[in-house]
Scaffold this motif. Sequence first.
Motif, PDB file in Angstrom:
ATOM      1  N   ALA A  72      14.464 -42.259  -8.405  1.00 46.41           N
ATOM      2  CA  ALA A  72      14.936 -42.689  -7.015  1.00 46.41           C
ATOM      3  C   ALA A  72      13.996 -43.306  -6.256  1.00 46.41           C
ATOM      4  O   ALA A  72      14.054 -44.213  -5.655  1.00 46.41           O
ATOM      5  CB  ALA A  72      15.518 -41.668  -6.423  1.00 46.41           C
ATOM      6  N   LEU A  73      12.660 -42.480  -6.090  1.00 44.09           N
ATOM      7  CA  LEU A  73      11.529 -43.160  -5.315  1.00 44.09           C
ATOM      8  C   LEU A  73      11.178 -44.255  -5.749  1.00 44.09           C
ATOM      9  O   LEU A  73      10.976 -45.324  -5.014  1.00 44.09           O
ATOM     10  CB  LEU A  73      10.399 -41.983  -5.273  1.00 44.09           C
ATOM     11  N   ALA A  74      10.868 -44.726  -7.132  1.00 36.38           N
ATOM     12  CA  ALA A  74      10.544 -45.676  -7.698  1.00 36.38           C
ATOM     13  C   ALA A  74      11.347 -46.830  -7.365  1.00 36.38           C
ATOM     14  O   ALA A  74      10.837 -48.090  -7.028  1.00 36.38           O
ATOM     15  CB  ALA A  74      10.111 -45.578  -9.180  1.00 36.38           C
ATOM     16  N   LEU A  75      12.723 -46.774  -7.615  1.00 38.90           N
ATOM     17  CA  LEU A  75      13.677 -47.809  -7.307  1.00 38.90           C
ATOM     18  C   LEU A  75      13.590 -48.086  -5.671  1.00 38.90           C
ATOM     19  O   LEU A  75      13.613 -49.244  -5.314  1.00 38.90           O
ATOM     20  CB  LEU A  75      15.015 -47.407  -7.707  1.00 38.90           C
ATOM     21  N   LYS A  76      13.551 -47.091  -4.864  1.00 40.56           N
ATOM     22  CA  LYS A  76      13.552 -47.233  -3.559  1.00 40.56           C
ATOM     23  C   LYS A  76      12.483 -47.948  -2.885  1.00 40.56           C
ATOM     24  O   LYS A  76      12.538 -49.111  -2.469  1.00 40.56           O
ATOM     25  CB  LYS A  76      13.688 -46.015  -2.684  1.00 40.56           C
ATOM     26  N   LYS A  77      11.105 -47.618  -3.441  1.00 39.45           N
ATOM     27  CA  LYS A  77       9.793 -48.446  -3.260  1.00 39.45           C
ATOM     28  C   LYS A  77       9.875 -49.771  -3.568  1.00 39.45           C
ATOM     29  O   LYS A  77       9.566 -50.756  -2.884  1.00 39.45           O
ATOM     30  CB  LYS A  77       8.694 -47.589  -3.934  1.00 39.45           C
ATOM     31  N   GLU A  78      10.535 -50.112  -4.787  1.00 29.60           N
ATOM     32  CA  GLU A  78      10.556 -51.461  -5.518  1.00 29.60           C
ATOM     33  C   GLU A  78      11.309 -52.351  -4.481  1.00 29.60           C
ATOM     34  O   GLU A  78      11.042 -53.314  -4.075  1.00 29.60           O
ATOM     35  CB  GLU A  78      11.132 -51.444  -6.760  1.00 29.60           C
ATOM     36  N   PHE A  79      12.453 -51.804  -4.185  1.00 28.59           N
ATOM     37  CA  PHE A  79      13.519 -52.392  -3.472  1.00 28.59           C
ATOM     38  C   PHE A  79      13.030 -52.696  -1.931  1.00 28.59           C
ATOM     39  O   PHE A  79      13.236 -53.897  -1.318  1.00 28.59           O
ATOM     40  CB  PHE A  79      14.825 -52.164  -3.521  1.00 28.59           C
ATOM     41  N   ASP A  80      12.413 -51.777  -1.370  1.00 30.34           N
ATOM     42  CA  ASP A  80      11.847 -51.779   0.180  1.00 30.34           C
ATOM     43  C   ASP A  80      10.705 -52.893   0.186  1.00 30.34           C
ATOM     44  O   ASP A  80      11.007 -53.767   0.811  1.00 30.34           O
ATOM     45  CB  ASP A  80      11.277 -50.479   0.427  1.00 30.34           C
ATOM     46  N   SER A  81       9.999 -52.907  -0.917  1.00 24.57           N
ATOM     47  CA  SER A  81       8.669 -53.853  -0.721  1.00 24.57           C
ATOM     48  C   SER A  81       9.318 -55.321  -1.309  1.00 24.57           C
ATOM     49  O   SER A  81       8.661 -56.322  -0.603  1.00 24.57           O
ATOM     50  CB  SER A  81       7.592 -53.483  -1.967  1.00 24.57           C
ATOM     51  N   SER A  82      10.277 -55.386  -1.933  1.00 25.50           N
ATOM     52  CA  SER A  82      10.657 -56.748  -2.490  1.00 25.50           C
ATOM     53  C   SER A  82      11.766 -57.464  -1.608  1.00 25.50           C
ATOM     54  O   SER A  82      11.880 -58.547  -1.403  1.00 25.50           O
ATOM     55  CB  SER A  82      11.327 -56.705  -3.830  1.00 25.50           C
ATOM     56  N   TYR A  83      12.871 -56.686  -0.802  1.00 29.10           N
ATOM     57  CA  TYR A  83      13.775 -57.066  -0.242  1.00 29.10           C
ATOM     58  C   TYR A  83      13.797 -56.464   1.136  1.00 29.10           C
ATOM     59  O   TYR A  83      14.949 -56.524   2.077  1.00 29.10           O
ATOM     60  CB  TYR A  83      15.175 -56.707  -1.026  1.00 29.10           C
ATOM     61  N   GLY A  84      12.836 -55.912   1.726  1.00 31.17           N
ATOM     62  CA  GLY A  84      12.691 -55.472   3.110  1.00 31.17           C
ATOM     63  C   GLY A  84      13.158 -53.720   3.253  1.00 31.17           C
ATOM     64  O   GLY A  84      13.661 -53.376   2.089  1.00 31.17           O
ATOM     65  N   PRO A  85      12.841 -53.302   4.287  1.00 30.01           N
ATOM     66  CA  PRO A  85      13.078 -51.722   4.403  1.00 30.01           C
ATOM     67  C   PRO A  85      14.686 -51.457   4.278  1.00 30.01           C
ATOM     68  O   PRO A  85      15.337 -52.393   4.430  1.00 30.01           O
ATOM     69  CB  PRO A  85      12.378 -51.443   5.721  1.00 30.01           C
ATOM     70  N   ALA A  86      14.669 -50.068   4.263  1.00 30.31           N
ATOM     71  CA  ALA A  86      16.018 -49.426   4.457  1.00 30.31           C
ATOM     72  C   ALA A  86      16.887 -49.272   3.213  1.00 30.31           C
ATOM     73  O   ALA A  86      18.214 -49.129   3.097  1.00 30.31           O
ATOM     74  CB  ALA A  86      16.934 -50.142   5.561  1.00 30.31           C
TER      75      ALA A  86
END
Length: 128
Positions: A72-86
């Motif tokens: 969950a953390l890995a997916l969240k971090k990847e999407f936060d960094s690539s597509y913005g926070p939240a």
Amino acid sequence: MEGAELELERRSKFLSSLIQKKKSVEQQDHHDLLNVRIRASDMPTPLQNRAFRSARDHLDSMPGKLDSKRLALALKKEFDSSYGPAWHCIVGTSFGSYVTHSTGGFLYFSIDKVYILLFKTAVEPLDH
């Protein structure tokens, strides 16, 4: 001239439907290769594919037992960094949820026997 235009439009629609069918088959082949099943989504296909590939890679790199928090953390971090926070991510084999998400930012899928909910919420200031 009107008959020719109608025939051209008919052929154009036919070719478009063939292209769409081919894309659909290719997408399904990609899902089968990764052992992915979409449960619900309004996310654009390129973002879905990134989530599927990332989840597959992380699951394959885990020795032994599923570490749902790590995934969950890995997916969240990847999407936060690539597509913005939240971005938010819930991973598990059994869970319930009810979430509000931004349009185009919702994906619920399974890969192997793991269920993954990935969604983006709007960032708005809280009123006090």
